[in-house]
Design a protein around this motif. Structure first.
Motif, PDB file in Angstrom:
ATOM      1  N   ASP A  63      50.360  24.638   3.477  1.00 31.35           N
ATOM      2  CA  ASP A  63      50.277  25.839   2.639  1.00 31.35           C
ATOM      3  C   ASP A  63      50.943  25.628   1.285  1.00 31.35           C
ATOM      4  O   ASP A  63      50.477  26.143   0.272  1.00 31.35           O
ATOM      5  CB  ASP A  63      50.930  27.012   3.367  1.00 31.35           C
ATOM      6  CG  ASP A  63      50.263  27.290   4.701  1.00 31.35           C
ATOM      7  OD1 ASP A  63      49.053  27.537   4.711  1.00 31.35           O
ATOM      8  OD2 ASP A  63      50.950  27.226   5.733  1.00 31.35           O
ATOM      9  N   GLU A  64      52.032  24.867   1.268  1.00 32.49           N
ATOM     10  CA  GLU A  64      52.716  24.609  -0.006  1.00 32.49           C
ATOM     11  C   GLU A  64      51.824  23.799  -0.943  1.00 32.49           C
ATOM     12  O   GLU A  64      51.707  24.103  -2.130  1.00 32.49           O
ATOM     13  CB  GLU A  64      54.023  23.864   0.260  1.00 32.49           C
ATOM     14  CG  GLU A  64      55.087  24.732   0.940  1.00 32.49           C
ATOM     15  CD  GLU A  64      56.253  23.914   1.483  1.00 32.49           C
ATOM     16  OE1 GLU A  64      56.297  22.695   1.213  1.00 32.49           O
ATOM     17  OE2 GLU A  64      57.094  24.487   2.199  1.00 32.49           O
ATOM     18  N   ILE A  65      51.190  22.756  -0.413  1.00 32.02           N
ATOM     19  CA  ILE A  65      50.319  21.924  -1.246  1.00 32.02           C
ATOM     20  C   ILE A  65      49.114  22.716  -1.727  1.00 32.02           C
ATOM     21  O   ILE A  65      48.719  22.640  -2.896  1.00 32.02           O
ATOM     22  CB  ILE A  65      49.849  20.685  -0.455  1.00 32.02           C
ATOM     23  CG1 ILE A  65      51.032  19.783  -0.110  1.00 32.02           C
ATOM     24  CG2 ILE A  65      48.824  19.880  -1.259  1.00 32.02           C
ATOM     25  CD1 ILE A  65      50.691  18.659   0.860  1.00 32.02           C
ATOM     26  N   PRO A 105      50.413  35.022   4.348  1.00 34.15           N
ATOM     27  CA  PRO A 105      51.053  34.444   5.541  1.00 34.15           C
ATOM     28  C   PRO A 105      50.219  34.579   6.808  1.00 34.15           C
ATOM     29  O   PRO A 105      50.394  33.800   7.751  1.00 34.15           O
ATOM     30  CB  PRO A 105      52.368  35.234   5.658  1.00 34.15           C
ATOM     31  CG  PRO A 105      52.173  36.453   4.837  1.00 34.15           C
ATOM     32  CD  PRO A 105      51.232  36.089   3.745  1.00 34.15           C
ATOM     33  N   ASN A 106      49.287  35.517   6.861  1.00 33.37           N
ATOM     34  CA  ASN A 106      48.405  35.685   8.021  1.00 33.37           C
ATOM     35  C   ASN A 106      46.987  35.232   7.718  1.00 33.37           C
ATOM     36  O   ASN A 106      46.030  35.689   8.329  1.00 33.37           O
ATOM     37  CB  ASN A 106      48.413  37.149   8.475  1.00 33.37           C
ATOM     38  CG  ASN A 106      49.771  37.583   8.977  1.00 33.37           C
ATOM     39  OD1 ASN A 106      50.395  36.892   9.776  1.00 33.37           O
ATOM     40  ND2 ASN A 106      50.250  38.718   8.483  1.00 33.37           N
TER      41      ASN A 106
END
Length: 400
Positions: free
Chosen positions: A72-74, A181-182
Motif C-alpha cells: 500500500d505504501e508503494i 484502509p478497507n
C-alpha cells in the motif's frame, strides 16, 4: 526454429515469473516488492478477501511472508504504481502509463461498458461537474459527491450515477484511484497520482504502444503463443498480431516450437538458457502464472477454475481454492479460509494431483501453509479431513 520440451518451457515460464531465484533469506523490503512487480509487469486486483485480497498474494508466493503495508505504501502513498484497466482491474508501475493511452482514447470513443458511455453521451454536464468536484475535493468516494444521485432516483443500473461518472472518468484517463484502509476506491486527478515526468512524455502511436506492451508480455511469460501475449494486457487482437510479426522481424522476439503445442510460440532471447526451478508456493487464483487457464493446461497439464460462483453441490474442490506449485508443476490445491476473528487458517479441503508422492510433498506443503499463516498473522492452522491429501498433511506437525 528453436524447439522446447514442455519441461524446458515450464522452466522458462517460471523463471520469467520470478520463481527461479528462491525466496530471500533476510528481511523483505520495498526493493523486493519492486523487483517482483517489474518481473510480473502487472498485478490483477480483486476485492474478495476470503484469504487476503488477491493483489498481496503474488508477492507472498515469490518472496514469502512480508509486511503487507509495504504494498500500500508503494502503490498509494509513494505513487510508484497506479491502477489501470489492463488484465481486468490491475495495478502496474507508473512507467507503463504512456503505452495505455491508446486504450483510454478507445474508451472515450465508446469501447468500454455501455452504461458508462451512455451516461457520458447523454449527460456531459454532469460528467463535467463530477470532474470539477474531484479536482477541488479529491481524493473522494462516490458517496462523497455533492450530487451522487443514487439508483432509486436515476435507475442507472446497480450503481449510482456518481459512481458511473467516476468510473467513466477513470476509463478515459482523467482521474485515477487511490485506496482507503478497507480497499475502498478514492478517486483523484490522474496528475496527482502519476508523476508529471511520466504524464508529460509524448504519447506513442498505437503500433509503438503495442510493441512495447507485447515485449513486456513476453518478458513476463517467458514463452507464449500469440494469444497468450495478447491476453496478458488484453490488447486488441488484430493490431497486436501485426505488432508481434514486426517484433519477430526485427529480432526482438524469436519464434519457438513447444512440445505438444499446436500453435507456434514466442520467446525473448534472454530466456534461452533458463535453469531448473525448485519452489514450493501457494498462489492466488489471479496470479499471472495461472490466470490464463488454457495456458496453464497446455504448460502444466493442470486443470483449474474458480468455483466461487458455482452452487456448492457442483463444486469439485471448494469455494476459494489456491493451487500449490512445487518444483515446476502444479501438484495440488487447498480450499482455504482466513478466519480473522479467531486467528485461524482454515484448510477446508486438501487435494493432490494423481501420481504425486504425498509423503514427500506433505512436509513442504505444511511449511508453505505455515509461511502463509505467518503472512496473514494467524496463530493456528486447522486442517479438515476433506480431500485426498488431508490425511497425509495431518501427520506433519505445524510450528508457527
Amino acid at each position: 526454429m528453436v524447439s522446447l520440451s514442455l519441461g524446458e518451457a515450464r522452466q522458462v515460464a517460471l523463471t520469467a515469473q520470478g520463481f527461479s531465484k528462491g525466496r530471500p533469506k533476510g528481511r523483505i523490503d520495498r526493493r523486493h516488492l519492486r523487483r517482483c512487480m517489474n518481473v510480473m509487469e502487472v498485478v490483477q486486483l480483486d476485492a474478495v478477501p476470503v484469504v487476503i485480497r488477491t493483489q498481496y498474494m503474488p508477492f507472498f508466493s515469490r518472496l514469502g511472508p512480508y509486511r503487507q503495508t509495504l504494498f500500500d505504501e508503494i502503490a498509494y502513498q509513494d505513487d510508484e504504481w497506479f491502477e489501470l484497466w489492463a488484465h481486468e482491474a490491475s495495478i502496474a508501475p507508473v512507467e507503463i502509463e504512456p503505452y495505455f493511452r491508446f486504450d483510454k482514447v478507445r474508451a472515450a470513443e465508446g469501447a468500454t461498458w455501455k452504461n458508462l458511455y451512455r451516461l457520458a453521451s447523454q449527460e456531459p454536464l454532469y460528467i463535467k461537474k463530477v470532474l470539477q468536484e474531484v479536482s477541488l475535493r479529491g481524493p473522494l468516494e462516490a458517496k462523497d459527491l455533492s450530487d451522487p444521485q443514487p439508483r432509486k432516483i436515476t435507475g442507472w443500473g446497480h450503481r449510482s450515477k456518481g459512481q458511473l461518472a467516476l468510473n467513466w472518468l477513470y476509463r478515459i484517463g482523467e482521474i485515477g484511484i487511490r485506496r482507503g484502509p478497507n480497499f475502498e476506491k478514492k478517486f483523484d486527478l490522474l496528475e496527482r497520482i502519476v508523476p508529471s515526468d511520466i504524464l508529460n512524455q509524448p504519447t506513442p502511436d498505437l503500433q509503438a504502444s503495442l510493441m512495447n506492451l507485447l515485449i513486456r508480455s513476453a518478458n513476463a511469460y517467458g514463452v507464449a503463443t500469440s494469444r497468450d501475449l495478447i491476453d496478458y494486457f488484453r490488447l486488441p487482437t488484430k493490431e497486436a498480431r501485426e505488432a508481434i510479426s514486426e517484433l519477430v522481424e526485427i529480432g526482438a522476439l524469436i519464434e519457438v516450437g513447444v512440445e505438444s503445442w499446436k500453435e507456434s510460440a514466442y520467446m525473448a532471447k534472454r530466456f534461452v538458457n533458463s535453469k531448473a526451478v525448485n519452489v514450493c508456493a501457494v498462489v492466488s487464483p489471479f496470479d499471472p502464472i495461472i490466470w490464463n487457464r488454457n495456458r496453464v493446461m497446455r504448460l502444466f497439464n493442470f486443470q483449474y477454475k474458480i468455483e466461487i460462483y458455482m452452487p456448492e453441490p457442483k463444486r469439485q474442490f471448494g469455494y476459494y481454492v489456491l493451487p500449490l506449485l512445487a518444483g515446476d508443476r502444479f501438484v495440488g490445491r487447498f480450499d482455504i479460509k482466513n478466519i480473522r476473528d479467531q486467528k485461524i487458517l482454515h484448510i477446508k479441503a486438501s487435494f493432490v494431483e494423481a501420481g504425486v508422492n504425498k509423503g514427500e510433498l506433505a512436509e513442504k506443503a505444511i511449511q508453505e501453509l505455515a509461511d502463509l499463516a505467518r503472512f496473514l498473522g494467524v496463530e493456528k492452522i486447522q486442517i479438515e479431513r476433506k480431500g485426498n491429501f488431508a490425511a497425509e498433511l495431518k501427520k506433519v506437525k505445524v510450528a508457527l
